[in-house]
Design a protein around this motif. Structure first.
Motif, mmCIF file in Angstrom:
data_model
loop_
_atom_site.group_PDB
_atom_site.id
_atom_site.type_symbol
_atom_site.label_atom_id
_atom_site.label_comp_id
_atom_site.label_asym_id
_atom_site.label_seq_id
_atom_site.Cartn_x
_atom_site.Cartn_y
_atom_site.Cartn_z
ATOM 1 N N GLY A 297 0.822 -1.213 0.000
ATOM 2 C CA GLY A 297 0.000 0.000 0.000
ATOM 3 C C GLY A 297 0.850 1.254 0.000
ATOM 4 N N TYR A 298 1.887 1.265 0.828
ATOM 5 C CA TYR A 298 2.751 2.441 0.866
ATOM 6 C C TYR A 298 3.503 2.608 -0.457
ATOM 7 C CZ TYR A 298 6.546 5.608 1.501
ATOM 8 O OH TYR A 298 7.412 6.643 1.297
ATOM 9 N N TRP A 299 4.134 1.543 -0.941
ATOM 10 C CA TRP A 299 4.986 1.659 -2.129
ATOM 11 C C TRP A 299 4.184 1.913 -3.400
ATOM 12 C CZ3 TRP A 299 9.646 3.139 -1.489
ATOM 13 C CH2 TRP A 299 10.300 2.839 -0.300
ATOM 14 N N SER A 300 2.981 1.349 -3.503
ATOM 15 C CA SER A 300 2.164 1.644 -4.679
ATOM 16 C C SER A 300 1.677 3.092 -4.618
ATOM 17 C CB SER A 300 0.993 0.662 -4.803
ATOM 18 O OG SER A 300 0.162 0.712 -3.665
ATOM 19 N N TRP A 301 1.351 3.583 -3.429
ATOM 20 C CA TRP A 301 0.963 4.982 -3.262
ATOM 21 C C TRP A 301 2.136 5.904 -3.600
ATOM 22 C CZ3 TRP A 301 3.257 8.386 0.215
ATOM 23 C CH2 TRP A 301 2.682 9.664 0.273
ATOM 24 N N ALA A 302 3.321 5.591 -3.083
ATOM 25 C CA ALA A 302 4.493 6.433 -3.338
ATOM 26 C C ALA A 302 4.833 6.472 -4.831
ATOM 27 C CB ALA A 302 5.688 5.933 -2.525
ATOM 28 N N TYR B 87 2.645 5.950 -7.305
ATOM 29 C CA TYR B 87 1.557 6.743 -7.900
ATOM 30 C C TYR B 87 1.837 8.230 -7.739
ATOM 31 C CZ TYR B 87 -2.799 9.382 -7.679
ATOM 32 O OH TYR B 87 -3.753 10.349 -7.824
ATOM 33 N N LYS B 88 2.139 8.631 -6.526
ATOM 34 C CA LYS B 88 2.353 10.043 -6.236
ATOM 35 C C LYS B 88 3.519 10.594 -7.050
ATOM 36 C CE LYS B 88 2.351 13.237 -2.373
ATOM 37 N NZ LYS B 88 1.393 14.140 -2.974
ATOM 38 N N LEU C 76 -8.063 7.896 -12.304
ATOM 39 C CA LEU C 76 -7.521 8.534 -11.101
ATOM 40 C C LEU C 76 -8.594 9.248 -10.292
ATOM 41 C CD1 LEU C 76 -4.166 9.958 -12.529
ATOM 42 C CD2 LEU C 76 -4.603 7.724 -11.518
ATOM 43 N N ASP C 77 -9.761 8.614 -10.185
ATOM 44 C CA ASP C 77 -10.874 9.160 -9.393
ATOM 45 C C ASP C 77 -11.299 10.550 -9.838
ATOM 46 O OD1 ASP C 77 -11.068 6.869 -7.797
ATOM 47 O OD2 ASP C 77 -9.529 7.605 -6.428
#
Length: 152
Positions: free
Chosen positions: A16-21, A23-24, A70-71
């Motif tokens: 969750g953290y690495w996919s978010w990072a 993405y960001k 992306l929502d």
């Protein structure tokens, strides 16, 4: 490249953290580069949908395809379509069919070249096999957690 942790430690890191990072980092870089040439990522999506279409698309077809990106949402996509029309990049006829203008085609070509540069930047030192594995693993994470994702 130097990684944040050893292999043994990376195995225990949260996806969750690495996919978010990831993405960001990717979205921030992409949106910053597009902003420098005077557009937004959603406006690029609209322009690309119209410019690349084999058959004429309606506003509803374009909005339906893009509203989940992306929502972004349906209201935002309608606004982005309106903006691309106001910029003179695309036109809309009485039946809602969208067409690209000469100015829009030129801007599309410029923006597509930038997107190609960004793609090459993101993929530096990453083989096609590694990229394919990464996307398949991410899709399995989505599936395993009951999520639903699709991209054109």
């Amino acid at each position: 490249m130097e990684y944040s942790h050893s292999d043994a430690e990376l195995i225990k890191q949260p996806i969750g953290y690495w996919s978010w990072a990831a993405y960001k980092a990717v979205v921030t870089r992409t949106r910053g580069a597009l902003d420098e040439i005077g557009t937004t990522q959603p406006q690029w999506w609209v322009l690309a949908q119209v410019a690349r279409a084999e058959t004429v698309k309606t506003r509803d077809e374009v909005a339906r395809t893009l509203r989940g990106y992306l929502d972004t949402g349906p209201e935002a996509m309608e606004s982005e379509i309106d903006h691309t029309i106001a910029e003179g990049w695309i036109t809309e006829d009485a039946e809602g069919r969208l067409g690209i203008t000469a100015e829009g085609r030129a801007f599309y070509e410029k923006t597509a070249a930038l997107q190609d540069e960004l793609q090459a930047e993101r993929h530096a030192d990453i083989s096609d096999a590694e990229y394919l594995t990464t996307l398949k693993v991410l899709q399995r994470f989505i599936h395993n957690t009951g999520g639903n994702a699709w991209h054109h």
